[in-house]
Structures are given as structure tokens and as C-alpha cells.
Design a protein around this motif. Structure first.
Motif, PDB file in Angstrom:
ATOM      1  N   MET A  35       0.927  -1.159   0.173  1.00  0.00           N
ATOM      2  CA  MET A  35      -0.007  -0.082  -0.044  1.00  0.00           C
ATOM      3  C   MET A  35       0.980   1.213   0.211  1.00  0.00           C
ATOM      4  SD  MET A  35      -3.121  -0.745  -0.035  1.00  0.00           S
ATOM      5  CE  MET A  35      -4.153   0.807   0.353  1.00  0.00           C
ATOM      6  N   LEU A  36       2.131   1.252   0.517  1.00  0.00           N
ATOM      7  CA  LEU A  36       3.061   2.222   0.559  1.00  0.00           C
ATOM      8  C   LEU A  36       3.812   2.326  -0.668  1.00  0.00           C
ATOM      9  CD1 LEU A  36       4.022   1.918   4.322  1.00  0.00           C
ATOM     10  CD2 LEU A  36       2.227   3.609   3.276  1.00  0.00           C
ATOM     11  N   GLY A  37       3.765   1.596  -1.506  1.00  0.00           N
ATOM     12  CA  GLY A  37       4.625   1.494  -2.682  1.00  0.00           C
ATOM     13  C   GLY A  37       5.999   1.074  -2.559  1.00  0.00           C
ATOM     14  N   LEU A  38       6.216   0.433  -1.603  1.00  0.00           N
ATOM     15  CA  LEU A  38       7.441  -0.100  -1.190  1.00  0.00           C
ATOM     16  C   LEU A  38       7.747  -1.437  -2.037  1.00  0.00           C
ATOM     17  CD1 LEU A  38       7.777   0.788   2.442  1.00  0.00           C
ATOM     18  CD2 LEU A  38       9.286   1.857   0.505  1.00  0.00           C
ATOM     19  N   VAL A  39       6.853  -2.389  -2.028  1.00  0.00           N
ATOM     20  CA  VAL A  39       6.823  -3.915  -2.526  1.00  0.00           C
ATOM     21  C   VAL A  39       5.688  -3.853  -3.714  1.00  0.00           C
ATOM     22  CG1 VAL A  39       8.103  -4.599  -0.674  1.00  0.00           C
ATOM     23  CG2 VAL A  39       5.614  -4.908  -0.946  1.00  0.00           C
ATOM     24  N   ARG A  40       5.884  -4.790  -4.626  1.00  0.00           N
ATOM     25  CA  ARG A  40       4.743  -5.035  -5.567  1.00  0.00           C
ATOM     26  C   ARG A  40       4.421  -6.646  -5.341  1.00  0.00           C
ATOM     27  NH1 ARG A  40       7.190  -3.961  -9.510  1.00  0.00           N
ATOM     28  NH2 ARG A  40       6.310  -1.646  -9.591  1.00  0.00           N
ATOM     29  N   VAL A  41       3.122  -6.885  -4.730  1.00  0.00           N
ATOM     30  CA  VAL A  41       2.656  -8.322  -4.527  1.00  0.00           C
ATOM     31  C   VAL A  41       2.381  -8.674  -5.727  1.00  0.00           C
ATOM     32  CG1 VAL A  41       0.998  -9.792  -3.497  1.00  0.00           C
ATOM     33  CG2 VAL A  41       2.461  -7.529  -2.040  1.00  0.00           C
ATOM     34  N   GLN A  42       2.788  -9.762  -6.321  1.00  0.00           N
ATOM     35  CA  GLN A  42       1.999 -10.373  -7.711  1.00  0.00           C
ATOM     36  C   GLN A  42       1.860 -11.953  -7.158  1.00  0.00           C
ATOM     37  OE1 GLN A  42       4.966  -8.900 -10.905  1.00  0.00           O
ATOM     38  NE2 GLN A  42       6.402  -9.306  -9.089  1.00  0.00           N
ATOM     39  N   HIS A  43       0.616 -12.294  -7.338  1.00  0.00           N
ATOM     40  CA  HIS A  43       0.163 -13.460  -6.863  1.00  0.00           C
ATOM     41  C   HIS A  43       0.699 -14.772  -7.807  1.00  0.00           C
ATOM     42  CE1 HIS A  43      -2.688 -12.075  -4.033  1.00  0.00           C
ATOM     43  NE2 HIS A  43      -3.127 -11.065  -4.857  1.00  0.00           N
ATOM     44  N   GLY A  44       1.316 -15.633  -7.273  1.00  0.00           N
ATOM     45  CA  GLY A  44       1.811 -16.619  -7.910  1.00  0.00           C
ATOM     46  C   GLY A  44       3.272 -16.532  -8.505  1.00  0.00           C
ATOM     47  N   LYS A  45       3.819 -15.349  -8.097  1.00  0.00           N
ATOM     48  CA  LYS A  45       5.116 -14.779  -8.541  1.00  0.00           C
ATOM     49  C   LYS A  45       5.643 -14.097  -7.209  1.00  0.00           C
ATOM     50  CE  LYS A  45       4.104 -13.658 -13.183  1.00  0.00           C
ATOM     51  NZ  LYS A  45       4.130 -12.532 -14.439  1.00  0.00           N
ATOM     52  N   ARG A  46       7.057 -13.790  -7.297  1.00  0.00           N
ATOM     53  CA  ARG A  46       7.627 -13.299  -6.066  1.00  0.00           C
ATOM     54  C   ARG A  46       7.271 -11.810  -5.875  1.00  0.00           C
ATOM     55  NH1 ARG A  46      14.002 -12.508  -7.767  1.00  0.00           N
ATOM     56  NH2 ARG A  46      13.877 -10.838  -9.308  1.00  0.00           N
ATOM     57  N   THR A  47       7.148 -11.470  -4.633  1.00  0.00           N
ATOM     58  CA  THR A  47       7.109 -10.077  -4.202  1.00  0.00           C
ATOM     59  C   THR A  47       8.452  -9.168  -4.272  1.00  0.00           C
ATOM     60  OG1 THR A  47       5.364 -10.714  -2.866  1.00  0.00           O
ATOM     61  CG2 THR A  47       6.432  -8.515  -2.389  1.00  0.00           C
ATOM     62  N   GLU A  48       8.388  -8.185  -5.281  1.00  0.00           N
ATOM     63  CA  GLU A  48       9.642  -7.305  -5.603  1.00  0.00           C
ATOM     64  C   GLU A  48       9.627  -5.808  -4.854  1.00  0.00           C
ATOM     65  OE1 GLU A  48      10.154  -7.444  -9.752  1.00  0.00           O
ATOM     66  OE2 GLU A  48      10.943  -9.506  -9.767  1.00  0.00           O
ATOM     67  N   VAL A  49      10.650  -5.570  -4.684  1.00  0.00           N
ATOM     68  CA  VAL A  49      10.957  -4.015  -4.092  1.00  0.00           C
ATOM     69  C   VAL A  49      10.675  -3.139  -5.270  1.00  0.00           C
ATOM     70  CG1 VAL A  49      12.372  -2.549  -2.947  1.00  0.00           C
ATOM     71  CG2 VAL A  49      12.283  -4.739  -2.120  1.00  0.00           C
ATOM     72  N   CYS A  50       9.856  -2.006  -5.011  1.00  0.00           N
ATOM     73  CA  CYS A  50       9.340  -1.160  -5.861  1.00  0.00           C
ATOM     74  C   CYS A  50      10.533   0.000  -6.031  1.00  0.00           C
ATOM     75  CB  CYS A  50       8.366  -0.272  -5.828  1.00  0.00           C
ATOM     76  SG  CYS A  50       6.879  -1.589  -5.767  1.00  0.00           S
ATOM     77  N   PRO A  51      10.631   0.869  -7.184  1.00  0.00           N
ATOM     78  CA  PRO A  51      11.515   1.816  -7.348  1.00  0.00           C
ATOM     79  C   PRO A  51      11.140   2.971  -6.466  1.00  0.00           C
ATOM     80  CG  PRO A  51      10.840   0.997  -9.440  1.00  0.00           C
ATOM     81  CD  PRO A  51       9.983   0.283  -8.511  1.00  0.00           C
ATOM     82  N   GLU A  52      12.411   3.811  -5.996  1.00  0.00           N
ATOM     83  CA  GLU A  52      12.158   4.779  -5.062  1.00  0.00           C
ATOM     84  C   GLU A  52      10.860   5.692  -5.508  1.00  0.00           C
ATOM     85  OE1 GLU A  52      14.703   8.218  -2.628  1.00  0.00           O
ATOM     86  OE2 GLU A  52      15.663   6.606  -3.868  1.00  0.00           O
ATOM     87  N   ASP A  53      10.668   5.996  -6.766  1.00  0.00           N
ATOM     88  CA  ASP A  53       9.800   7.147  -7.071  1.00  0.00           C
ATOM     89  C   ASP A  53       8.163   6.539  -7.149  1.00  0.00           C
ATOM     90  OD1 ASP A  53       9.591   4.991  -9.283  1.00  0.00           O
ATOM     91  OD2 ASP A  53      10.300   6.378 -10.710  1.00  0.00           O
ATOM     92  N   GLU A  54       8.366   4.978  -6.633  1.00  0.00           N
ATOM     93  CA  GLU A  54       7.004   4.680  -6.340  1.00  0.00           C
ATOM     94  C   GLU A  54       6.432   4.574  -4.606  1.00  0.00           C
ATOM     95  OE1 GLU A  54       5.882   1.042  -8.111  1.00  0.00           O
ATOM     96  OE2 GLU A  54       7.114   1.687  -9.898  1.00  0.00           O
ATOM     97  N   TRP A  55       7.461   4.761  -4.221  1.00  0.00           N
ATOM     98  CA  TRP A  55       7.111   5.068  -2.509  1.00  0.00           C
ATOM     99  C   TRP A  55       6.355   5.987  -2.085  1.00  0.00           C
ATOM    100  CZ3 TRP A  55      13.077   4.667  -0.661  1.00  0.00           C
ATOM    101  CH2 TRP A  55      13.553   3.517  -1.334  1.00  0.00           C
ATOM    102  N   ASP A  56       5.497   5.863  -1.203  1.00  0.00           N
ATOM    103  CA  ASP A  56       4.646   7.233  -0.396  1.00  0.00           C
ATOM    104  C   ASP A  56       5.384   7.819   0.510  1.00  0.00           C
ATOM    105  OD1 ASP A  56       2.855   8.709   0.537  1.00  0.00           O
ATOM    106  OD2 ASP A  56       1.466   6.885   1.268  1.00  0.00           O
ATOM    107  N   ILE A  57       6.101   8.787   0.077  1.00  0.00           N
ATOM    108  CA  ILE A  57       6.923   9.457   0.941  1.00  0.00           C
ATOM    109  C   ILE A  57       6.337  10.355   2.193  1.00  0.00           C
ATOM    110  CG2 ILE A  57       9.132   9.426  -0.636  1.00  0.00           C
ATOM    111  CD1 ILE A  57       8.313  12.522  -1.167  1.00  0.00           C
TER     112      ILE A  57
END
Length: 297
Positions: free
Chosen positions: A105-127
Motif C-alpha cells: 500500500m505504501l508503494g515499497l513492494v509489488r505483490v504478484q500472486h503466483g510470483k515473487r514479491t519485489e521491491v519497487c523503485p523509489e519514485d513509487e514510494w509514498d514518502i
């Protein structure tokens, strides 16, 4: 009141802070390559200094957010699975899932069902979120955020002060003067920085609200919360506190005189001084971008 918006003179883009792109760190055995293993007890103890640790998932989210902000879990790297979080922190699967959802929800990670959860780029973070702010503060990355916030405040708050001088009610103008007086009383020999900052926040919230612009008021309120989070690093002394109180008195008097130009100038001078003082206190460079016509010296 007619006014023109000055053009902004922007220097060449500043280079982004380099981040580790290594994908070789293991979980949960170590936090990053070359770093000693840290026990889950030590990690959980680290959260004690955070503000408002409301629930266990919030505490774990804060710890993992710090890992992301620091680059120890790099952008594009696999984020710990629920099983990893359970094993590492000794929490339930429910808490582990809540943690991943909160960070998503904070844009720090991207949850992908059936795939691994990955860390998002900094410009997607809810600063503007408290979790990201605390993580940046704990990892020594507060200075760039604070600089950006002050640059934005310099764009909107001087105009808000001018609008208050024109459109604000007599009651609001009087209340602004009372808040300035409160700040003056708080600048005695034993300065209470938290109390002074509370009065400061109320002062600026009133200016934004009395500007008769709801978007400006809402954005300003969010920004004030961010700066409040970072103010824990403040080392404001008696002389600085008195200067802050004097600046707020100048703003309040300009508003009470219904002088928009003076209110705008006084707010701009205050924010310029505050930005340089806060950035210097963080030990970082006080480089700021100023719109044409504002004092940068």
C-alpha cells in the motif's frame, strides 16, 4: 489581489543517491552481503524508538521498510516471503501477510500472486507516510526528503499567508496573533521544543486553512505531519527558538494589517531560514532551489 507566479530557476538535476543493486543477499540468514547475521530479537528491539508502534505488523513493516530504504533489500530484488517473515520475526502468517500488504500500500513492494514479491523503485514510494519517513530518518536519508519538502513549502505557504491576509476572518487573524504570543512565551530559558513545535504546527495549519483553498490546506497538513516526524532530530536552542517566535510574530502582524505582500515576504523569509537551519542540523548540504525573487543567501 492580483499576483504573478515567478518562474523557477532550476540548476542541473541533482544525481540520485546511489543504491545497492546486489541481488545476492540471503533471507533470513543475513541482511546483506558482507553483513553479520542479526537476530530477530535484535531487529524487534530496534523498533522501540519508532513513533506509534500500533500493532505487530506495523512494527515489522517499519523494520522491513528500513531495509528497503537503506538498499539492503534492493530494488527489483525478491522480498521475503510470508514464510521467511514468520521464521525471521517469530510472528504469525497473518501478521506476515498484513506486513506485505501494508508495504504494498505504501508503494515499497509489488505483490504478484503466483510470483515473487519485489521491491519497487523509489519514485513509487509514498514518502508522505509515517512508515517511509521513519525509515528514511533511521537510515540517515532524511536530508533529501526534508530539502524537497521545504522547497515545496516555499511554493505554497507564502501564497497561503497572502491569501489569509486578504480572505481570512478577523477571528482567524486574532487567533494567529495568539499563537505567535504562545510561541514567544515558550522561548524562555528552558525551551520546550515539542511544545514550541506544536504551536508552530497550529500556526501553519491555521494559515493554510484560512487561505480559503481546501487543496492547499489538505496538502499543507500532510506536509506538516512529515516535518513533525523528522523534527525529532531538532537541536533548536534558546536563540533559535526566539528567532522562530519573532518570525511568526512578523507573519501574524502582516496578516492582522491585511498586508498580503508583507505576509508573503515574512512567510518566505521564515521558511528559508527554517530550511537552512533544519538541513544544517541534519549535517547535510543546505542547497535549496529558490524561485526568482526569493532570498537565497
Amino acid at each position: 489581489m492580483s499576483s504573478s507566479t515567478p518562474a523557477c530557476a532550476r540548476p542541473p538535476p541533482r544525481s540520485a543517491t546511489s543504491r545497492s543493486s546486489s541481488s545476492h543477499s540471503t533471507w533470513p540468514g543475513s541482511i546483506s552481503p558482507g553483513r553479520a547475521s542479526v537476530s530477530s530479537t535484535e531487529l524487534l528491539q530496534a523498533v522501540e524508538g519508532l513513533k506509534e508502534p500500533r500493532r505487530l505488523s506495523h512494527q515489522v513493516s517499519a523494520l522491513l521498510a528500513a531495509e528497503i530504504v537503506s538498499g539492503r533489500i534492493a530494488v527489483g530484488q525478491a522480498f521475503p516471503s510470508s514464510e521467511d517473515i514468520v521464521a525471521r520475526f517469530g510472528v504469525s502468517r497473518t501478521v506476515a501477510r498484513e506486513t506485505a500488504q501494508a508495504l504494498a500500500m505504501l508503494g515499497l513492494v509489488r505483490v504478484q500472486h503466483g510470483k515473487r514479491t519485489e521491491v519497487c523503485p523509489e519514485d513509487e514510494w509514498d514518502i508522505l507516510s509515517s512508515v517511509v519517513q521513519e525509515a528514511m530518518r533511521r537510515e540517515g536519508k532524511a536530508e533529501p526528503l526534508l530539502r524537497d519538502l521545504y522547497e515545496f513549502r516555499l511554493l505554497i505557504e507564502p501564497q497561503a499567508a497572502a491569501w489569509m491576509a486578504v480572505y481570512g476572518s478577523d477571528e482567524d487573524a486574532a487567533r494567529l496573533g495568539e499563537l505567535a504570543a504562545t510561541m514567544e512565551r515558550l522561548t524562555g530559558k528552558d525551551v520546550s521544543v515539542p511544545d514550541l513545535m506544536d504551536a508552530d504546527r497550529s500556526f501553519h495549519d491555521l494559515v493554510a486553512g484560512a487561505s480559503e483553498n481546501r487543496v492547499l490546506a489538505a496538502v499543507s497538513r500532510d506536509i506538516r505531519e512529515v516535518i513533525s516526524t523528522l523534527w525529532g532530530l531538532s537541536t533548536l536552542g534558546t536563540a533559535g527558538a526566539r528567532h522562530v517566535a519573532e518570525q511568526h510574530r512578523t507573519i501574524a502582524e502582516a496578516v492582522e494589517r491585511r498586508d498580503p505582500a508583507a505576509a508573503m515576504a515574512a512567510m518566505r523569509d521564515h521558511l528559508t531560514w527554517a530550511a537552512k537551519a533544519d538541513l544544517h542540523g541534519l549535517g547535510g548540504p543546505s542547497e535549496m532551489r529558490f524561485a526568482e525573487g526569493t532570498a537565497s543567501g
